[in-house]
Design an enzyme around this catalytic site. Structure first.
Site, PDB file in Angstrom:
ATOM      1  N   ARG A  29     -29.440  21.114 -10.659  1.00  0.00           N
ATOM      2  CA  ARG A  29     -29.779  20.671 -12.011  1.00  0.00           C
ATOM      3  C   ARG A  29     -29.644  21.887 -12.924  1.00  0.00           C
ATOM      4  O   ARG A  29     -30.228  22.927 -12.675  1.00  0.00           O
ATOM      5  CB  ARG A  29     -31.206  20.131 -12.094  1.00  0.00           C
ATOM      6  CG  ARG A  29     -31.549  19.616 -13.491  1.00  0.00           C
ATOM      7  CD  ARG A  29     -33.024  19.863 -13.786  1.00  0.00           C
ATOM      8  NE  ARG A  29     -33.437  19.305 -15.052  1.00  0.00           N
ATOM      9  CZ  ARG A  29     -33.464  19.993 -16.206  1.00  0.00           C
ATOM     10  NH1 ARG A  29     -33.079  21.249 -16.248  1.00  0.00           N
ATOM     11  NH2 ARG A  29     -33.886  19.425 -17.297  1.00  0.00           N
ATOM     12  N   ASP A  31     -30.039  23.465 -16.702  1.00  0.00           N
ATOM     13  CA  ASP A  31     -30.757  23.310 -17.966  1.00  0.00           C
ATOM     14  C   ASP A  31     -29.879  23.746 -19.140  1.00  0.00           C
ATOM     15  O   ASP A  31     -29.015  24.606 -19.001  1.00  0.00           O
ATOM     16  CB  ASP A  31     -32.023  24.169 -17.905  1.00  0.00           C
ATOM     17  CG  ASP A  31     -33.085  23.724 -18.879  1.00  0.00           C
ATOM     18  OD1 ASP A  31     -33.325  22.513 -18.993  1.00  0.00           O
ATOM     19  OD2 ASP A  31     -33.686  24.597 -19.527  1.00  0.00           O
ATOM     20  N   GLU A  55     -28.346  19.183 -18.275  1.00  0.00           N
ATOM     21  CA  GLU A  55     -29.221  18.699 -19.336  1.00  0.00           C
ATOM     22  C   GLU A  55     -28.581  19.004 -20.686  1.00  0.00           C
ATOM     23  O   GLU A  55     -28.356  20.159 -21.024  1.00  0.00           O
ATOM     24  CB  GLU A  55     -30.581  19.367 -19.263  1.00  0.00           C
ATOM     25  CG  GLU A  55     -31.493  18.865 -20.372  1.00  0.00           C
ATOM     26  CD  GLU A  55     -32.529  19.883 -20.799  1.00  0.00           C
ATOM     27  OE1 GLU A  55     -33.668  19.477 -21.008  1.00  0.00           O
ATOM     28  OE2 GLU A  55     -32.186  21.071 -20.927  1.00  0.00           O
ATOM     29  N   GLY A  59     -28.987  12.711 -28.264  1.00  0.00           N
ATOM     30  CA  GLY A  59     -28.884  11.263 -28.161  1.00  0.00           C
ATOM     31  C   GLY A  59     -27.517  10.690 -28.464  1.00  0.00           C
ATOM     32  O   GLY A  59     -27.295   9.493 -28.313  1.00  0.00           O
TER      33      GLY A  59
END
Length: 150
Positions: A29, A31, A55, A59
């Site tokens: 994962r 960031d 990540e 939106g």
């Protein structure tokens, strides 16, 4: 770090390759991926040789979807924001449906996306809305949604 610097770039690529091999890591994962040049993520992905989920706290479907050209998967922030709007804030289910369609259309592989309702970067669902039934509906959606058929 300045990934454009050959020493920095090569050190990071060597580091992730060694780390994955040494500890038998099967997924990463990552960031805040927009803070690093996109071209670097392609090299990083190849050096790691395992699934990566990035990540991208945004939106906008098209903006987030473009990162799938560089990493395997992304946390599905567009869907997260649409879910919170629809379930937590009594927003439009039509807008939610539209976001689902946009995600299906714009991401290369929706089966690699991370669908979530709560995380450490945002206030928890029940913090802003104590409606436990809406929370349960939201959790059911995240768990039961077929990633192949939004």
């Amino acid at each position: 770090m300045k990934q454009e610097n050959e020493f920095v770039k090569n050190t990071l690529l060597s580091w992730i390759k060694d780390l994955v091999q040494k500890y038998n890591i099967d997924g990463i994962r990552i960031d805040t991926i927009p803070e690093v040049p996109k071209w670097f993520w392609k090299l990083f992905s190849e050096a790691a040789g395992v699934y990566q989920v990035g990540e991208c706290f945004d939106g906008r479907v098209n903006y987030v979807a473009d990162y799938q050209n560089y990493l395997d998967g992304l946390l599905n922030y567009p869907l997260f924001f649409a879910m919170k709007n629809a379930f937590q804030y009594n927003g439009s289910m039509r807008q939610f449906e539209s976001t689902l369609a946009d995600v299906s259309k714009n991401f290369k592989d929706i089966t690699t996306l991370g669908v979530f309702l709560n995380n450490h970067d945002n206030s928890r669902f029940l913090h802003n809305n104590g409606n436990v039934n809406k929370f349960k509906n939201s959790i059911a959606f995240t768990l039961m949604t077929s990633k192949k058929n939004f």
